[in-house]
Motif scaffolding. Sequence first.
Motif, short mmCIF file in Angstrom:
data_model
loop_
_atom_site.label_atom_id
_atom_site.label_comp_id
_atom_site.label_asym_id
_atom_site.label_seq_id
_atom_site.Cartn_x
_atom_site.Cartn_y
_atom_site.Cartn_z
N SER A 289 -5.52 2.15 9.41
CA SER A 289 -6.11 3.38 8.87
C SER A 289 -7.15 3.96 9.81
CB SER A 289 -6.72 3.09 7.50
OG SER A 289 -7.28 4.26 6.96
N PHE B 176 0.83 -1.20 0.00
CA PHE B 176 0.00 0.00 0.00
C PHE B 176 0.86 1.25 0.00
CE2 PHE B 176 -2.40 -3.34 2.00
CZ PHE B 176 -3.66 -3.22 1.42
N MET C 206 -4.52 -3.34 7.01
CA MET C 206 -4.40 -1.97 6.54
C MET C 206 -5.59 -1.14 7.02
SD MET C 206 -2.68 0.30 4.76
CE MET C 206 -3.24 1.49 5.96
N ILE D 119 0.71 4.96 1.37
CA ILE D 119 0.01 5.81 2.31
C ILE D 119 0.45 7.25 2.06
CG2 ILE D 119 -0.46 6.29 4.76
CD1 ILE D 119 -1.19 3.41 3.69
N GLN D 120 -0.51 8.13 1.85
CA GLN D 120 -0.24 9.55 1.71
C GLN D 120 -0.91 10.22 2.90
OE1 GLN D 120 -1.71 8.90 -2.47
NE2 GLN D 120 -0.62 10.85 -2.70
N THR E 46 -5.27 10.76 6.11
CA THR E 46 -4.53 9.78 5.31
C THR E 46 -5.35 9.24 4.15
OG1 THR E 46 -5.25 7.89 6.63
CG2 THR E 46 -3.24 9.02 7.34
N ARG E 47 -4.62 8.73 3.16
CA ARG E 47 -5.20 7.99 2.04
C ARG E 47 -4.35 6.75 1.86
NH1 ARG E 47 -4.40 12.82 -0.15
NH2 ARG E 47 -2.99 12.10 -1.77
N ALA E 48 -4.98 5.61 1.70
CA ALA E 48 -4.26 4.36 1.46
C ALA E 48 -4.63 3.86 0.06
CB ALA E 48 -4.62 3.30 2.50
N THR E 49 -3.64 3.65 -0.77
CA THR E 49 -3.86 3.18 -2.13
C THR E 49 -3.20 1.81 -2.29
OG1 THR E 49 -3.78 5.46 -2.92
CG2 THR E 49 -3.48 3.72 -4.57
#
Length: 106
Positions: A69, A4, A65, A6-7, A80-83
């Motif tokens: 999160s 992943f 994840m 994470i931003q 946060t953003r998880a991609t």
Amino acid sequence: MPKFLIQATYTTEGTKGLLREGASGRRAAVEQVVGGLGGSVEAMYFTFGEDDVMIIIDFPDPVSMAAVSLTVKASGALRTRATPLLTLDEIDEATRRQVSFRAPGE
């Protein structure tokens, strides 16, 4: 193991914590959380602009994840953003799968 991106962006309170702990302190905290769920941190970078930090992590499953999160977001210290990140082989496999789809209006 799923990977992943994470931003994250620190809130005012999160930034104050970063100033007290420093970047290495935050890296240690991230490694403790991720490692505690069987994952690992591949890379962690601080950035300029919309996001303050980008992290690439491996987790045994997407539920791990999601757990991290939810806990991080509940702290209020970060947004946060998880991609999910997919390998070339995974995309090749996806292109070989048959999908029954009808576009709207067809």
